[in-house]
Write a protein that holds these residues in place. Structure first.
Motif, PDB file in Angstrom:
ATOM      1  N   TYR A   1      58.838 -34.103 -12.946  1.00  0.00           N
ATOM      2  CA  TYR A   1      57.565 -34.764 -13.049  1.00  0.00           C
ATOM      3  C   TYR A   1      56.787 -33.926 -14.077  1.00  0.00           C
ATOM      4  CZ  TYR A   1      59.079 -37.815  -9.158  1.00  0.00           C
ATOM      5  OH  TYR A   1      59.295 -38.753  -8.393  1.00  0.00           O
ATOM      6  N   TYR A   2      56.958 -32.711 -14.248  1.00  0.00           N
ATOM      7  CA  TYR A   2      56.113 -31.927 -15.057  1.00  0.00           C
ATOM      8  C   TYR A   2      56.719 -32.381 -16.759  1.00  0.00           C
ATOM      9  CZ  TYR A   2      54.806 -29.279 -11.065  1.00  0.00           C
ATOM     10  OH  TYR A   2      54.598 -28.518  -9.777  1.00  0.00           O
ATOM     11  N   GLN A   3      57.461 -33.082 -16.932  1.00  0.00           N
ATOM     12  CA  GLN A   3      57.912 -33.396 -18.378  1.00  0.00           C
ATOM     13  C   GLN A   3      56.582 -34.433 -19.083  1.00  0.00           C
ATOM     14  OE1 GLN A   3      60.860 -32.236 -20.300  1.00  0.00           O
ATOM     15  NE2 GLN A   3      60.073 -30.750 -18.955  1.00  0.00           N
TER      16      GLN A   3
ATOM     17  N   GLY B   1      61.512 -21.747 -20.147  1.00  0.00           N
ATOM     18  CA  GLY B   1      62.071 -20.732 -18.959  1.00  0.00           C
ATOM     19  C   GLY B   1      60.783 -21.004 -17.945  1.00  0.00           C
ATOM     20  N   CYS B   2      61.027 -20.167 -16.855  1.00  0.00           N
ATOM     21  CA  CYS B   2      60.003 -20.143 -15.709  1.00  0.00           C
ATOM     22  C   CYS B   2      59.639 -18.960 -15.545  1.00  0.00           C
ATOM     23  CB  CYS B   2      60.502 -20.855 -14.165  1.00  0.00           C
ATOM     24  SG  CYS B   2      59.304 -20.605 -12.978  1.00  0.00           S
ATOM     25  N   PRO B   3      58.383 -18.518 -15.703  1.00  0.00           N
ATOM     26  CA  PRO B   3      57.915 -17.186 -15.629  1.00  0.00           C
ATOM     27  C   PRO B   3      58.124 -16.863 -14.105  1.00  0.00           C
ATOM     28  CG  PRO B   3      56.305 -18.133 -16.857  1.00  0.00           C
ATOM     29  CD  PRO B   3      57.265 -19.377 -16.399  1.00  0.00           C
ATOM     30  N   MET B   4      57.919 -17.611 -13.234  1.00  0.00           N
ATOM     31  CA  MET B   4      58.037 -16.966 -11.817  1.00  0.00           C
ATOM     32  C   MET B   4      59.442 -16.679 -11.640  1.00  0.00           C
ATOM     33  SD  MET B   4      57.289 -18.504  -8.086  1.00  0.00           S
ATOM     34  CE  MET B   4      57.624 -20.188  -8.403  1.00  0.00           C
TER      35      MET B   4
ATOM     36  N   VAL C   1      64.625 -22.300  -5.428  1.00  0.00           N
ATOM     37  CA  VAL C   1      65.230 -22.635  -6.345  1.00  0.00           C
ATOM     38  C   VAL C   1      64.870 -22.021  -7.840  1.00  0.00           C
ATOM     39  CG1 VAL C   1      66.700 -24.606  -5.607  1.00  0.00           C
ATOM     40  CG2 VAL C   1      64.467 -24.892  -6.652  1.00  0.00           C
ATOM     41  N   ASN C   2      63.595 -21.903  -8.094  1.00  0.00           N
ATOM     42  CA  ASN C   2      62.803 -21.463  -8.959  1.00  0.00           C
ATOM     43  C   ASN C   2      63.375 -19.898  -9.215  1.00  0.00           C
ATOM     44  OD1 ASN C   2      61.341 -23.683  -8.198  1.00  0.00           O
ATOM     45  ND2 ASN C   2      59.789 -23.134  -9.491  1.00  0.00           N
ATOM     46  N   SER C   3      64.306 -19.576  -9.715  1.00  0.00           N
ATOM     47  CA  SER C   3      65.113 -18.227  -9.526  1.00  0.00           C
ATOM     48  C   SER C   3      66.444 -18.257 -10.509  1.00  0.00           C
ATOM     49  CB  SER C   3      65.727 -17.756  -8.384  1.00  0.00           C
ATOM     50  OG  SER C   3      66.419 -18.821  -7.657  1.00  0.00           O
TER      51      SER C   3
ATOM     52  N   HIS D   1      54.817 -15.127  -8.068  1.00  0.00           N
ATOM     53  CA  HIS D   1      54.050 -16.338  -8.079  1.00  0.00           C
ATOM     54  C   HIS D   1      54.265 -17.274  -9.404  1.00  0.00           C
ATOM     55  CE1 HIS D   1      51.525 -13.545 -10.303  1.00  0.00           C
ATOM     56  NE2 HIS D   1      51.172 -14.508 -11.096  1.00  0.00           N
ATOM     57  N   CYS D   2      53.594 -18.489  -9.230  1.00  0.00           N
ATOM     58  CA  CYS D   2      53.499 -19.370 -10.719  1.00  0.00           C
ATOM     59  C   CYS D   2      52.046 -19.157 -11.071  1.00  0.00           C
ATOM     60  CB  CYS D   2      53.766 -20.790 -10.009  1.00  0.00           C
ATOM     61  SG  CYS D   2      53.228 -21.980 -11.269  1.00  0.00           S
ATOM     62  N   CYS D   3      52.102 -19.042 -12.345  1.00  0.00           N
ATOM     63  CA  CYS D   3      51.113 -18.633 -13.018  1.00  0.00           C
ATOM     64  C   CYS D   3      50.074 -19.740 -13.195  1.00  0.00           C
ATOM     65  CB  CYS D   3      51.015 -18.052 -14.417  1.00  0.00           C
ATOM     66  SG  CYS D   3      52.402 -18.790 -15.148  1.00  0.00           S
TER      67      CYS D   3
ATOM     68  N   PRO E   1      52.633 -26.441  -2.504  1.00  0.00           N
ATOM     69  CA  PRO E   1      52.432 -25.198  -1.952  1.00  0.00           C
ATOM     70  C   PRO E   1      52.663 -23.875  -2.680  1.00  0.00           C
ATOM     71  CG  PRO E   1      54.714 -26.463  -1.255  1.00  0.00           C
ATOM     72  CD  PRO E   1      53.976 -27.230  -2.374  1.00  0.00           C
ATOM     73  N   GLU E   2      52.777 -23.875  -3.834  1.00  0.00           N
ATOM     74  CA  GLU E   2      52.751 -22.814  -4.817  1.00  0.00           C
ATOM     75  C   GLU E   2      51.260 -22.363  -4.965  1.00  0.00           C
ATOM     76  OE1 GLU E   2      54.887 -23.344  -8.530  1.00  0.00           O
ATOM     77  OE2 GLU E   2      56.834 -23.757  -7.426  1.00  0.00           O
ATOM     78  N   CYS E   3      50.502 -23.037  -4.423  1.00  0.00           N
ATOM     79  CA  CYS E   3      48.844 -22.489  -4.491  1.00  0.00           C
ATOM     80  C   CYS E   3      48.643 -21.556  -3.642  1.00  0.00           C
ATOM     81  CB  CYS E   3      48.143 -23.875  -4.424  1.00  0.00           C
ATOM     82  SG  CYS E   3      48.003 -24.913  -5.869  1.00  0.00           S
TER      83      CYS E   3
ATOM     84  N   THR F   1      48.507 -26.855 -16.568  1.00  0.00           N
ATOM     85  CA  THR F   1      49.395 -27.455 -17.616  1.00  0.00           C
ATOM     86  C   THR F   1      50.576 -26.097 -17.536  1.00  0.00           C
ATOM     87  OG1 THR F   1      48.053 -28.289 -18.901  1.00  0.00           O
ATOM     88  CG2 THR F   1      50.013 -28.067 -19.847  1.00  0.00           C
ATOM     89  N   CYS F   2      51.727 -26.384 -17.369  1.00  0.00           N
ATOM     90  CA  CYS F   2      53.036 -25.424 -17.723  1.00  0.00           C
ATOM     91  C   CYS F   2      53.597 -25.489 -19.063  1.00  0.00           C
ATOM     92  CB  CYS F   2      54.109 -25.845 -16.592  1.00  0.00           C
ATOM     93  SG  CYS F   2      55.491 -24.898 -16.661  1.00  0.00           S
ATOM     94  N   ARG F   3      53.116 -24.505 -19.870  1.00  0.00           N
ATOM     95  CA  ARG F   3      53.640 -24.466 -21.350  1.00  0.00           C
ATOM     96  C   ARG F   3      55.251 -24.542 -21.264  1.00  0.00           C
ATOM     97  NH1 ARG F   3      53.781 -19.863 -23.865  1.00  0.00           N
ATOM     98  NH2 ARG F   3      53.489 -18.260 -22.201  1.00  0.00           N
TER      99      ARG F   3
HETATM  100 FE1  SF4 Z   1      57.730 -22.316 -13.185  1.00  0.00          FE
HETATM  101 FE2  SF4 Z   1      55.161 -22.560 -12.548  1.00  0.00          FE
HETATM  102 FE3  SF4 Z   1      56.093 -24.014 -14.412  1.00  0.00          FE
HETATM  103 FE4  SF4 Z   1      56.929 -24.550 -12.023  1.00  0.00          FE
HETATM  104  S1  SF4 Z   1      54.835 -24.821 -12.977  1.00  0.00           S
HETATM  105  S2  SF4 Z   1      58.222 -24.295 -13.848  1.00  0.00           S
HETATM  106  S3  SF4 Z   1      57.005 -22.606 -11.192  1.00  0.00           S
HETATM  107  S4  SF4 Z   1      55.927 -21.579 -14.189  1.00  0.00           S
END
Ligand code: SF4
Ligand code: 13P
Length: 302
Positions: A24-26, A84-87, A112-114, A170-172, A198-200, A257-259
């Protein structure tokens, strides 16, 4: 969106018996093009349950890796290698092994964010939609929860009978939101309901009318009688929320916004299908171990 570009993608998809899965973030164009759009849990299930030979995964690396772990016989493509995912990068195998030594009775529950390597040293995976259920159902009173401290603390609130040892990740995008940001939005729209991922942080979750995964947020808004919502997760969720509820209003907290999620474009999907780029490859021994943790999630999360 260029119709020609879309036609080329659809033709190659047919030729290669490929499906496009998108989070959904696409960007909206990709969500519209995809065969299936979902949250992390639904996407990992879809990756396993389909007859395609090729999966084009529009999301970030850990999501495409999960698809490959669960469907090793398929070609899994991540159109942008650097998405990628910084978390996910915050969890380190050797430190998890050290924690396991320090807490020999604990089981490792990994979001799963791993990375695949981290999943391989975990007992079970979870997503934001099933983390509470997994921690409740797993046969252990002590849990090492990796890597999101916010999701972990949310789980701990709901499963007080178990001891949850948190990893400092954490998620930035979500962690930077403060309660003042939500209070300000609420002052401007007092009638709006607040929907929070819930990542907040806890101070933000405390202001929520609903807390859940991206799919959970969209479902809640669809079923609820309110007409206005403040959505406290990545902005991409607004697209599906609006198309599914054209008569309701959705507002995002600015700056969410997730870069990495926004790196993929329609062109990247075409190039990915043309050149089989970028193919996810995983060492078989590590894949087998990680598959156990993901399969355990599919069983314990039912
Ligand atoms: Fe990773 Fe946060 Fe982007 Fe989700 S929103 S993919 S947890 S950086
Ligand atoms: P969902 O599983 O809720 O879709 O979340 C994935 C994610 O990366 C949130 O930042």
């Amino acid at each position: 969106m260029s119709e020609y570009l879309k036609e080329q993608i659809l033709e190659l998809k047919r030729e290669k018996n490929a499906i496009i899965l998108a989070h959904y973030y696409q960007i909206p164009e990709i969500q519209e093009l995809a065969d299936f759009v979902g949250d992390s849990f639904e996407l990992s299930r879809r990756a396993k349950e389909n007859d395609a030979d090729v999966i084009v995964f529009c999301g970030v690396k850990f999501m495409a890796e999960s698809a490959k772990i669960l469907s090793p016989q398929k070609t899994v493509l991540l159109p942008v290698k650097e998405a990628g995912c910084p978390m996910a990068d915050m969890a380190v195998v050797k430190d998890i092994l050290k924690m396991k030594e320090e807490h020999p009775n604990a089981k490792v529950v990994t979001y799963v964010n791993s990375s695949v390597e981290v999943k391989a040293v975990s007992d079970v995976c979870c997503t934001s939609s099933n983390a509470i259920k997994i921690v409740k159902n797993i046969d252990a009173d002590e849990i090492i929860f990796v890597p999101d401290k916010n999701l972990g603390s949310y789980v701990a609130e709901h499963v007080p009978e178990k001891k949850i040892i948190l990893w400092e990740g954490h998620c930035c995008v979500h962690n930077r939101i403060a309660k003042e940001d939500v209070i300000k939005a609420k002052e401007e729209m007092p009638e709006a309901k607040v929907l929070v991922h819930p990542e907040c942080r806890k101070e933000v979750r405390n202001l929520a009318d609903y807390i859940g995964s991206t799919s959970g947020i969209i479902d809640f808004a669809t079923k609820d009688s309110a007409n206005k919502f403040i959505v406290v997760t990545e902005e991409g969720v607004i697209h599906k929320s609006k198309t599914q509820n054209p008569n309701k209003e959705f507002y995002n907290i600015r700056g969410m916004t997730c870069r990495n999620m926004k790196k993929t474009t329609m062109e990247h999907i075409l190039w990915s299908l043309e050149d089989n780029y970028f193919q996810i490859e995983i060492d078989e021994e590590i894949r087998n171990k990680a598959a156990k943790a993901l399969e355990n999630m599919l069983v314990l999360g039912k």
